[in-house]
Design a protein around this motif. Sequence first.
Motif, short mmCIF file in Angstrom:
data_model
loop_
_atom_site.label_atom_id
_atom_site.label_comp_id
_atom_site.label_asym_id
_atom_site.label_seq_id
_atom_site.Cartn_x
_atom_site.Cartn_y
_atom_site.Cartn_z
N ARG A 1 0.73 -1.24 0.02
CA ARG A 1 0.10 -0.11 -0.07
C ARG A 1 1.01 1.19 -0.10
NH1 ARG A 1 -5.50 -0.41 -1.23
NH2 ARG A 1 -6.38 -2.36 -0.47
N ASP A 2 2.14 1.44 0.57
CA ASP A 2 2.87 2.46 0.72
C ASP A 2 4.09 2.49 -0.18
OD1 ASP A 2 3.90 4.74 1.60
OD2 ASP A 2 5.02 3.69 3.32
N ILE A 3 4.29 3.30 -1.35
CA ILE A 3 5.03 3.44 -2.19
C ILE A 3 6.53 3.60 -1.58
CG2 ILE A 3 3.61 4.09 -4.13
CD1 ILE A 3 4.96 6.77 -3.99
N TYR A 4 6.83 4.29 -0.54
CA TYR A 4 8.00 4.41 0.15
C TYR A 4 8.31 3.36 0.88
CZ TYR A 4 6.50 9.12 -0.98
OH TYR A 4 6.04 10.22 -1.68
N THR A 5 7.77 2.25 1.03
CA THR A 5 8.16 0.96 2.06
C THR A 5 8.19 0.04 0.94
OG1 THR A 5 7.08 2.03 3.99
CG2 THR A 5 7.61 -0.46 3.73
N GLY A 6 9.31 -0.86 1.02
CA GLY A 6 9.50 -2.10 0.06
C GLY A 6 10.84 -2.53 0.01
#
Length: 223
Positions: A195-200
Amino acid sequence: MEDYRAPMEHQWSPYSWNGGTILAVAGEDFAVIASDTRLSEGFQIYTRDSPKTYKMSDTAVLGCSGFHGDVLTLIKVIEAQQKIYRHTHQKDLSCESLAQLLATILYSRRFFPYYTYNILAGLDKKGKGCVYSFDPVGSYDREMYRAGGSAAAMLQPLLDNQVALKNQAGVEKEPLTIDKAVSLVTDVFTSAAERDIYTGDGVKISIITASGIDVKEVPLRRD
């Protein structure tokens, strides 16, 4: 026509937002702290191998995300203070003392705060797991679990439900084990990466016990 254009305001900010998520859970005699490894800004990924957890001692790990420049500066300041203490007293700071030190450093910058989310996890003087969360100007509290960073709003309710067992009727609360804590951390980061583009990219998990700090890395989605 140049003379008749509306005035334009040019803004500059000393801060930047590099994202990232940190999370910590405390057990009876252990603590688990984790972060993702993506460093990005906007829609650009700078690196896929930038964990946001920093070993402070054999019993304490600091999770720090937000503006990466402030993160690096804050870590350098803490490490310098630790060296002074170590040379003066011939021992390392305890986790409780590290929490107070961090609070003092953050408060000293209250008029130009570090743009960082900070969570400290470790073992206290009695060997029990502890988690300390901080606001930007140094106010802090000891908790059982806490999430911070770009996906904190998604992860905190999940921790409320799975760790504190809030809003669950008829469920018997059992002591949290290391295996369950690590499994839970892995699952919530997997959900955050969706869901979060800054986490991965990956999650680095530090497991703090009386015998030392074990590190486990788990891959996440890379898009």
